[in-house]
Design a protein around this motif. Sequence first.
Motif, PDB file in Angstrom:
ATOM      1  N   VAL A 187       0.486  -0.998  -0.205  1.00 50.13           N
ATOM      2  CA  VAL A 187       0.410   0.015   0.035  1.00 50.13           C
ATOM      3  C   VAL A 187       0.955   1.436   0.218  1.00 50.13           C
ATOM      4  N   GLY A 188       2.447   0.953   0.974  1.00 47.30           N
ATOM      5  CA  GLY A 188       3.236   2.382   0.599  1.00 47.30           C
ATOM      6  C   GLY A 188       3.591   2.781  -0.149  1.00 47.30           C
ATOM      7  N   GLY A 189       3.673   1.068  -1.644  1.00 49.46           N
ATOM      8  CA  GLY A 189       4.741   2.174  -2.420  1.00 49.46           C
ATOM      9  C   GLY A 189       5.671   1.685  -2.402  1.00 49.46           C
ATOM     10  N   ALA A 190       6.115   0.715  -1.397  1.00 44.48           N
ATOM     11  CA  ALA A 190       7.340   0.124  -1.410  1.00 44.48           C
ATOM     12  C   ALA A 190       8.107  -0.470  -2.585  1.00 44.48           C
ATOM     13  N   ASP A 191       9.258  -0.869  -2.599  1.00 43.92           N
ATOM     14  CA  ASP A 191       9.896  -2.072  -3.190  1.00 43.92           C
ATOM     15  C   ASP A 191      10.503  -2.863  -2.201  1.00 43.92           C
ATOM     16  N   TRP A 192       9.540  -4.246  -2.475  1.00 48.10           N
ATOM     17  CA  TRP A 192      10.137  -4.548  -0.812  1.00 48.10           C
ATOM     18  C   TRP A 192      10.549  -5.988  -1.703  1.00 48.10           C
ATOM     19  N   GLN A 193      11.126  -6.983   0.080  1.00 39.14           N
ATOM     20  CA  GLN A 193      11.566  -8.396   0.099  1.00 39.14           C
ATOM     21  C   GLN A 193      11.478  -8.612   0.770  1.00 39.14           C
ATOM     22  N   VAL A 194      11.192 -10.044   1.634  1.00 38.44           N
ATOM     23  CA  VAL A 194      10.633 -10.950   3.066  1.00 38.44           C
ATOM     24  C   VAL A 194      11.842 -11.710   2.021  1.00 38.44           C
ATOM     25  N   HIS A 195      13.036 -12.157   3.319  1.00 40.41           N
ATOM     26  CA  HIS A 195      13.587 -13.090   3.101  1.00 40.41           C
ATOM     27  C   HIS A 195      12.978 -13.936   4.562  1.00 40.41           C
ATOM     28  N   ALA A 196      12.506 -15.346   4.918  1.00 40.37           N
ATOM     29  CA  ALA A 196      12.365 -15.956   6.208  1.00 40.37           C
ATOM     30  C   ALA A 196      13.227 -17.557   6.189  1.00 40.37           C
ATOM     31  N   TYR A 197      14.153 -17.528   7.155  1.00 43.49           N
ATOM     32  CA  TYR A 197      14.915 -18.645   7.424  1.00 43.49           C
ATOM     33  C   TYR A 197      13.768 -19.487   8.251  1.00 43.49           C
ATOM     34  N   GLY A 198      13.291 -20.852   7.422  1.00 44.83           N
ATOM     35  CA  GLY A 198      12.915 -21.811   8.621  1.00 44.83           C
ATOM     36  C   GLY A 198      13.746 -22.546   9.420  1.00 44.83           C
ATOM     37  N   GLY A 199      13.435 -23.051  10.742  1.00 46.31           N
ATOM     38  CA  GLY A 199      13.618 -23.372  11.550  1.00 46.31           C
ATOM     39  C   GLY A 199      14.568 -22.655  12.381  1.00 46.31           C
ATOM     40  N   THR A 200      13.838 -21.000  12.893  1.00 53.23           N
ATOM     41  CA  THR A 200      14.814 -19.838  12.371  1.00 53.23           C
ATOM     42  C   THR A 200      13.975 -19.608  13.783  1.00 53.23           C
ATOM     43  N   MET A 201      14.231 -18.788  14.761  1.00 49.93           N
ATOM     44  CA  MET A 201      13.778 -18.119  16.461  1.00 49.93           C
ATOM     45  C   MET A 201      14.195 -16.899  15.818  1.00 49.93           C
ATOM     46  N   HIS A 202      14.114 -15.845  16.888  1.00 51.55           N
ATOM     47  CA  HIS A 202      14.576 -14.481  17.514  1.00 51.55           C
ATOM     48  C   HIS A 202      15.929 -14.749  16.844  1.00 51.55           C
ATOM     49  N   ALA A 203      16.429 -13.577  16.962  1.00 48.10           N
ATOM     50  CA  ALA A 203      17.637 -12.717  17.647  1.00 48.10           C
ATOM     51  C   ALA A 203      18.405 -13.888  16.804  1.00 48.10           C
ATOM     52  N   PHE A 204      18.588 -14.676  16.004  1.00 47.01           N
ATOM     53  CA  PHE A 204      19.238 -15.677  15.343  1.00 47.01           C
ATOM     54  C   PHE A 204      19.923 -15.171  14.901  1.00 47.01           C
ATOM     55  N   THR A 205      20.802 -13.552  14.679  1.00 46.51           N
ATOM     56  CA  THR A 205      22.034 -13.249  14.785  1.00 46.51           C
ATOM     57  C   THR A 205      23.036 -13.055  15.303  1.00 46.51           C
ATOM     58  N   ASN A 206      23.300 -13.527  16.473  1.00 44.18           N
ATOM     59  CA  ASN A 206      23.595 -13.117  17.743  1.00 44.18           C
ATOM     60  C   ASN A 206      23.905 -14.152  18.492  1.00 44.18           C
ATOM     61  N   PRO A 207      25.035 -14.105  17.955  1.00 42.42           N
ATOM     62  CA  PRO A 207      25.904 -15.833  18.524  1.00 42.42           C
ATOM     63  C   PRO A 207      25.415 -15.732  20.385  1.00 42.42           C
ATOM     64  N   LYS A 208      24.948 -14.901  21.029  1.00 43.32           N
ATOM     65  CA  LYS A 208      25.050 -15.267  22.619  1.00 43.32           C
ATOM     66  C   LYS A 208      23.158 -16.021  22.808  1.00 43.32           C
ATOM     67  N   ALA A 209      22.693 -15.552  21.750  1.00 40.61           N
ATOM     68  CA  ALA A 209      21.354 -16.263  22.013  1.00 40.61           C
ATOM     69  C   ALA A 209      21.149 -17.261  21.866  1.00 40.61           C
ATOM     70  N   SER A 210      20.873 -17.700  23.310  1.00 42.09           N
ATOM     71  CA  SER A 210      20.615 -19.930  23.492  1.00 42.09           C
ATOM     72  C   SER A 210      19.357 -20.304  24.364  1.00 42.09           C
ATOM     73  N   SER A 211      18.425 -18.990  23.989  1.00 45.34           N
ATOM     74  CA  SER A 211      16.935 -19.399  25.493  1.00 45.34           C
ATOM     75  C   SER A 211      15.749 -20.278  24.193  1.00 45.34           C
TER      76      SER A 211
END
Length: 248
Positions: A187-211
């Motif tokens: 609706v906003g007229g954006a050029d947009w993309q979504v890349h979704a990673y299966g089997g992946t939770m929040h904070a997936f770029t943070n090596p300290k995330a382990s909860s």
Amino acid sequence: MAIQTRQLDYKDGSQTLCGQLAWDPSSDGPSPGVLVVHTWAGCGEFERGKAIDLARLGYVALAVDMYGDGVVGGGPEENARLMAPLLEDRALLQRRVLRALEALKSLQRVDASRTAAIGFCFGGLCVLDLARTGAECQGAVSFHGLLDPPGNLEGVRIRASVLVLHGWDDPMALPESVAALGAELTVGGADWQVHAYGGTMHAFTNPKASSPQNGTVYSARADSRSWEAMRNFLGEALGTARRAPLPA
């Protein structure tokens, strides 16, 4: 030459914001600029490291301070307390990230016509809101960001291209919110993309995330894939891509 860094103070009204700038001093002429917006914990080592990584790619990067005075939370309770005022007042959040963009664009070493923003978790929401304001920047990249619409920017044309890098099993941004964001960006007229990673939770770029019980788990595969997706996106949005020749 080694990447150089320094603190960059800028203002939102009377509030001092303490970011960290990173750049390659061997670069010739003004370079594209990229904001790095922090998680709910504030602008810490993780975000400063990402700014340095971006500088190695040829960008001038500013790790943003959304909370003021360089404050960093000491744990979940304090992080939530720091983030709450900005989630409750999205106009304030939007103004803060716009002040950061203005500060970046004002730098002599930055090509103000080629800027973008990346953000992680809470920072992902911030860069989406930057795009939602219709700001004059070329790209916004959300890594496992919060996706909730702000409610105060209906009808605004989105100028920035948008890339959403999302863990499909993220409990903080369910699949229906991804679909709603796609509809909103359309609706906003954006050029947009979504890349979704299966089997992946929040904070997936943070090596300290382990909860797993809290839905925050590091994924080396999603981390690597998302960074490469960001590199390709910024190369296109900011005109820095090295394109292979077309086949004869």
